[in-house]
Motif scaffolding. Structure first.
Motif, PDB file in Angstrom:
ATOM      1  N   SER A 281       0.694  -1.379   0.040  1.00  0.00           N
ATOM      2  CA  SER A 281       0.104  -0.009  -0.115  1.00  0.00           C
ATOM      3  C   SER A 281       0.821   1.162  -0.112  1.00  0.00           C
ATOM      4  O   SER A 281       1.887   1.241   0.693  1.00  0.00           O
ATOM      5  CB  SER A 281      -1.194   0.046   1.287  1.00  0.00           C
ATOM      6  N   ARG A 282       0.532   2.114  -1.095  1.00  0.00           N
ATOM      7  CA  ARG A 282       1.356   3.464  -0.926  1.00  0.00           C
ATOM      8  C   ARG A 282       0.872   4.409   0.026  1.00  0.00           C
ATOM      9  O   ARG A 282       1.623   4.969   0.907  1.00  0.00           O
ATOM     10  CB  ARG A 282       1.162   4.208  -2.205  1.00  0.00           C
ATOM     11  N   VAL A 283      -0.385   4.408   0.439  1.00  0.00           N
ATOM     12  CA  VAL A 283      -1.038   5.327   1.337  1.00  0.00           C
ATOM     13  C   VAL A 283      -0.810   4.945   2.854  1.00  0.00           C
ATOM     14  O   VAL A 283      -0.874   5.547   3.952  1.00  0.00           O
ATOM     15  CB  VAL A 283      -2.192   5.786   1.134  1.00  0.00           C
ATOM     16  N   GLN A 284      -0.548   3.636   3.038  1.00  0.00           N
ATOM     17  CA  GLN A 284      -0.289   3.112   4.358  1.00  0.00           C
ATOM     18  C   GLN A 284       0.905   2.243   4.477  1.00  0.00           C
ATOM     19  O   GLN A 284       0.933   1.234   4.289  1.00  0.00           O
ATOM     20  CB  GLN A 284      -1.502   2.107   4.732  1.00  0.00           C
ATOM     21  N   PRO A 285       1.900   3.074   4.880  1.00  0.00           N
ATOM     22  CA  PRO A 285       3.435   2.479   4.759  1.00  0.00           C
ATOM     23  C   PRO A 285       3.355   1.213   5.499  1.00  0.00           C
ATOM     24  O   PRO A 285       2.881   1.317   6.638  1.00  0.00           O
ATOM     25  CB  PRO A 285       4.039   3.660   5.222  1.00  0.00           C
ATOM     26  N   GLY A 286       4.130   0.342   5.125  1.00  0.00           N
ATOM     27  CA  GLY A 286       4.289  -0.967   5.713  1.00  0.00           C
ATOM     28  C   GLY A 286       3.127  -1.716   5.676  1.00  0.00           C
ATOM     29  O   GLY A 286       3.054  -2.948   6.352  1.00  0.00           O
ATOM     30  N   HIS A 287       2.005  -1.341   4.992  1.00  0.00           N
ATOM     31  CA  HIS A 287       0.888  -2.464   4.873  1.00  0.00           C
ATOM     32  C   HIS A 287       0.829  -3.042   3.626  1.00  0.00           C
ATOM     33  O   HIS A 287       0.980  -2.384   2.574  1.00  0.00           O
ATOM     34  CB  HIS A 287      -0.427  -1.756   5.467  1.00  0.00           C
ATOM     35  N   PHE A 288       0.120  -4.034   3.732  1.00  0.00           N
ATOM     36  CA  PHE A 288      -0.275  -4.806   2.375  1.00  0.00           C
ATOM     37  C   PHE A 288      -1.551  -5.529   2.217  1.00  0.00           C
ATOM     38  O   PHE A 288      -2.078  -5.689   2.883  1.00  0.00           O
ATOM     39  CB  PHE A 288       0.965  -6.056   2.278  1.00  0.00           C
ATOM     40  N   TYR A 289      -1.830  -5.306   1.032  1.00  0.00           N
ATOM     41  CA  TYR A 289      -3.146  -6.134   0.467  1.00  0.00           C
ATOM     42  C   TYR A 289      -2.714  -7.478   0.150  1.00  0.00           C
ATOM     43  O   TYR A 289      -1.566  -7.802  -0.345  1.00  0.00           O
ATOM     44  CB  TYR A 289      -3.692  -5.589  -0.765  1.00  0.00           C
ATOM     45  N   ALA A 290      -3.557  -8.248   0.195  1.00  0.00           N
ATOM     46  CA  ALA A 290      -3.231  -9.697  -0.305  1.00  0.00           C
ATOM     47  C   ALA A 290      -4.121  -9.969  -1.490  1.00  0.00           C
ATOM     48  O   ALA A 290      -5.327  -9.555  -1.498  1.00  0.00           O
ATOM     49  CB  ALA A 290      -3.574 -10.935   0.742  1.00  0.00           C
ATOM     50  N   LEU A 291      -3.643 -10.578  -2.599  1.00  0.00           N
ATOM     51  CA  LEU A 291      -4.697 -10.898  -3.665  1.00  0.00           C
ATOM     52  C   LEU A 291      -5.250 -12.050  -3.200  1.00  0.00           C
ATOM     53  O   LEU A 291      -4.899 -13.049  -2.563  1.00  0.00           O
ATOM     54  CB  LEU A 291      -3.497 -11.224  -4.993  1.00  0.00           C
ATOM     55  N   PRO A 292      -6.633 -12.348  -3.578  1.00  0.00           N
ATOM     56  CA  PRO A 292      -7.305 -13.372  -2.881  1.00  0.00           C
ATOM     57  C   PRO A 292      -6.952 -14.822  -3.336  1.00  0.00           C
ATOM     58  O   PRO A 292      -6.642 -15.118  -4.486  1.00  0.00           O
ATOM     59  CB  PRO A 292      -8.591 -12.969  -3.445  1.00  0.00           C
ATOM     60  N   GLN A 293      -6.875 -15.765  -2.552  1.00  0.00           N
ATOM     61  CA  GLN A 293      -6.513 -16.996  -2.744  1.00  0.00           C
ATOM     62  C   GLN A 293      -7.918 -17.636  -3.096  1.00  0.00           C
ATOM     63  O   GLN A 293      -7.926 -18.862  -3.903  1.00  0.00           O
ATOM     64  CB  GLN A 293      -5.814 -17.707  -1.529  1.00  0.00           C
ATOM     65  N   SER A 294      -8.908 -17.168  -2.809  1.00  0.00           N
ATOM     66  CA  SER A 294     -10.274 -17.316  -3.141  1.00  0.00           C
ATOM     67  C   SER A 294     -11.399 -16.317  -2.467  1.00  0.00           C
ATOM     68  O   SER A 294     -10.633 -16.034  -1.155  1.00  0.00           O
ATOM     69  CB  SER A 294     -10.915 -18.781  -2.776  1.00  0.00           C
ATOM     70  N   PRO A 295     -12.293 -16.152  -3.011  1.00  0.00           N
ATOM     71  CA  PRO A 295     -13.319 -15.113  -2.363  1.00  0.00           C
ATOM     72  C   PRO A 295     -14.007 -15.697  -0.999  1.00  0.00           C
ATOM     73  O   PRO A 295     -14.946 -15.370  -0.795  1.00  0.00           O
ATOM     74  CB  PRO A 295     -14.308 -14.761  -3.354  1.00  0.00           C
ATOM     75  N   GLN A 296     -13.223 -16.618  -0.465  1.00  0.00           N
ATOM     76  CA  GLN A 296     -14.195 -17.451   0.567  1.00  0.00           C
ATOM     77  C   GLN A 296     -14.842 -16.667   1.444  1.00  0.00           C
ATOM     78  O   GLN A 296     -15.970 -16.881   1.942  1.00  0.00           O
ATOM     79  CB  GLN A 296     -13.109 -18.314   1.438  1.00  0.00           C
ATOM     80  N   GLN A 297     -14.194 -15.587   2.293  1.00  0.00           N
ATOM     81  CA  GLN A 297     -14.793 -14.872   3.292  1.00  0.00           C
ATOM     82  C   GLN A 297     -15.820 -14.101   2.849  1.00  0.00           C
ATOM     83  O   GLN A 297     -16.962 -14.030   3.313  1.00  0.00           O
ATOM     84  CB  GLN A 297     -13.600 -14.247   4.084  1.00  0.00           C
TER      85      GLN A 297
END
Ligand code: ASP
Length: 601
Positions: free
Chosen positions: A184-200
């Motif tokens: 994330s550019r706007v939240q330094p040190g934070h990451f999104y994950a690409l979904p392994q599946s839309p399970q949740q």
């Protein structure tokens, strides 16, 4: 448009019509003063004839046109002269006599043949994927893939499902693979994950009251790649409220039966789909993904050989292991070399060795003699033992046992591999059959020695069998889940489960998996909280679209049915992905790269 008709469209009923076609030069032939060009477009091929006496200018242009040039042709539809009709081509009864032709674009000589289905180096195919996709087989596969997803969308829409998109930038899910992370550019040190599946998210859509959701969803898993795995792949993802296992298994079956019959009516299928409890599948085939197109079922020889003179067998059994085998009909003719190859093969699955025992001679088994037992360790077998083995396996003279003595999991894995390998070598599987099977009654957990803890066999949102709730604490390894898989020809097409929909149960599940209350709250607080707002009982499944299409297209590798797949090292030779980025981009993302060069080399 630049054309009035497609190249697959014209028939004798168009005779005499003036038409305009546009497409690629598929083949060009010079014949006794005439030039013939097979013009190709998305829809098919049409033969165009250039006659210098009828259209000198067009003939001159045809003369300089080369393979894969893009042409626009104006001409008249004519029946082909007698004897030149091509019954293999839908347009084979006609040709177009050209009046005029325009070169819309020239083409360099392609790095491989477009017109013949030759073996081409994988890297080259992927680097020039846009040319590879021009090839007929690839083209047809992409069209088939479209028909598959369209069928699924129509089928589910008719049954009250709605398609809802879920985000690709999301939080990590515990599907069991490594995540692809996006900084994330706007939240330094934070990451999104690409979904392994839309399970949740699909479960939350049930809480949101949609009741019947589906999505043709892209999923991302950073795993070691194989023929049936790519870093990103497409799933039919689905969830329904107020259902039980039977509803979901029936839906899986009906959907895949209808789909197969629509796309490949020429292929054989076994209906209704057989159903196998997990334990039976593992006992009979060594795996929960059995290829049921042929027999070669596993036989358990542990009881017969527990007192064997052969130390390896005795020791394996004494240490809690098993002695199991497949019995190959007619296998007594296998050469020493072939048996050695199969031994090396099972080593690859971690088995310590492979013992072959062939039954020679003629007549009933009662008359079997010691001399008729052929094995490198024949002297350790008694006639009675081999007769007992043969009775268990239904074996006859001329057959051969291939035996593995090991820990149960290792023996099963090795024999599953061996069974498929022998099946392949002896061509036992009917290539024109899709043998679907539903596997159910999976164990809830598996124990991992490395970190000494339980893992979910499916995922942590799966409900345990209600009548076994008491086992969760006392004997988790014996508990079964409410999940099911769809398998075809040895490939797992997908699976799903009835989900947990109560907070306490979900918390207990996390607890067994070593996820404490605090961590559960931090990672899955949204799920736990949602379950407190009237979450309906629900369940669902996901199946791999790439694998489904590959099976229908009779391809062994899912890359053959993906438009732009990655190599086995997850790169794209065409676009160069993954690529380095500028220091400015990295700085913006608050990322410092260490050792990139060393790692890449
Ligand atoms: N989310 C699961 C998977 O992708 C499937 C399911 O349980 O619906 O493997």
């Amino acid at each position: 448009m630049l054309k009035t008709h497609s190249c697959g469209e014209l028939r004798p009923s168009y005779e005499g019509d003036a038409v305009k076609l546009a497409g690629w030069v598929h083949r060009r032939r010079d014949h006794g003063g005439l030039i013939f060009i097979d013009l190709r477009d998305h829809d098919g091929l049409t033969q165009v004839v250039f006659n210098p006496k009828e259209a000198a200018e067009a003939y001159a242009v045809a003369d300089v046109s080369r393979g894969e040039y893009v042409l626009q042709v104006e001409g008249t539809v004519a029946r082909r002269p007698k004897g030149t009709v091509n019954p293999n081509l839908p347009t084979g009864e006609i040709e177009v006599r050209a009046h005029a032709v325009t070169i819309l674009n020239e083409a360099k000589t392609p790095p491989f043949y477009i017109v013949v289905d030759s073996d081409v180096d994988e890297l080259l195919r992927l680097k020039y994927r846009y040319l590879d996709l021009r090839r007929q087989r690839m083209h047809e596969t992409m069209v088939m893939r479209h028909r598959v997803t369209k069928y699924i969308r129509d089928y589910l829409t008719e049954r009250g499902f709605i398609e809802i998109e879920t985000p690709c930038l999301t939080a990590p899910t515990p599907e069991g693979a490594r995540d692809y992370l996006v900084p994330s550019r706007v939240q330094p040190g934070h990451f999104y994950a690409l979904p392994q599946s839309p399970q949740q998210l699909k479960q939350l859509l049930m809480v949101a009251g949609f009741e019947r959701y589906f999505q043709i969803a892209r999923c991302f898993r950073d795993e070691d790649l194989r023929a049936d795995r790519q870093p990103e792949f497409t799933q039919l993802d689905l969830e329904v409220s107020f259902v039980e296992e039977e509803d979901m298994m029936r839906l899986l079956e009906e959907l895949h039966t209808g789909l197969t019959e629509m796309v490949r009516p020429d292929l054989k299928m076994v209906k209704p789909f057989p159903r196998l409890p997990y334990e039976e599948s593992v006992r009979r085939f060594g795996t929960d993904k059995p290829d049921l197109r042929f027999g070669l079922e596993l036989v358990d020889l542990t009881d017969v050989l527990r007192e064997s003179e052969f130390t390896i067998f005795r020791q394996a059994v004494a240490q809690g292991g098993v002695v199991r085998a497949i019995c190959v009909p007619g296998g007594a003719t296998f050469s020493r070399k072939r048996i050695d190859e199969l031994t090396t093969f099972v080593h690859g699955y971690g088995a310590r060795g492979l013992v072959s025992v062939a039954l020679l001679g003629e007549g009933g088994l009662d008359s079997l003699t010691q001399e008729e037992i052929r094995s490198p360790v024949a002297k350790y077998f008694t006639v009675e033992q081999v007769q007992a083995m043969a009775r268990l396996a239904g074996a006859n003279r001329g057959d051969m046992f291939l035996i593995v003595a090991d820990k149960p999991a290792t023996a099963n894995k090795a024999l599953d591999g061996l069974r498929r390998e022998v099946g392949r070598r002896l061509e036992l599987a009917d290539p024109d059959m899709l043998h679907y099977v539903l596997i159910y009654d999976f164990p809830m957990f598996e124990w991992h020695e490395e970190d000494e803890r339980w893992y979910s066999v499916t995922h942590p949102f799966t409900q345990p069998r209600q009548e076994e709730l008491h086992l969760l604490e006392s004997d988790p390894g014996a508990a079964h889940s409410r999940s099911y898989d769809l398998v075809c020809n040895g490939w797992e097409l997908g699976g799903g489960s009835i989900r947990i929909h109560r907070r306490e149960m979900q918390e207990e599940m996390f607890g067994i998996l070593g996820i404490g209350l605090e961590e559960a709250q931090r990672r899955f607080g949204h799920m736990l909280e949602a379950f407190e707002y009237g979450a309906p009982p629900h369940g669902g499944f996901a199946t791999g679209i790439d694998r489904t299409v590959a099976l229908l297209a009779q391809q062994d590798d899912i890359r053959e049915v993906m438009a732009f797949p990655k190599t086995k090292s997850a790169t794209d030779p065409m676009t160069g992905a993954p690529a380095e980025v500028t220091p400015e981009q990295l700085a913006e993302l608050h990322i410092v790269v260490t050792k990139a060069e060393e790692d890449a080399s």
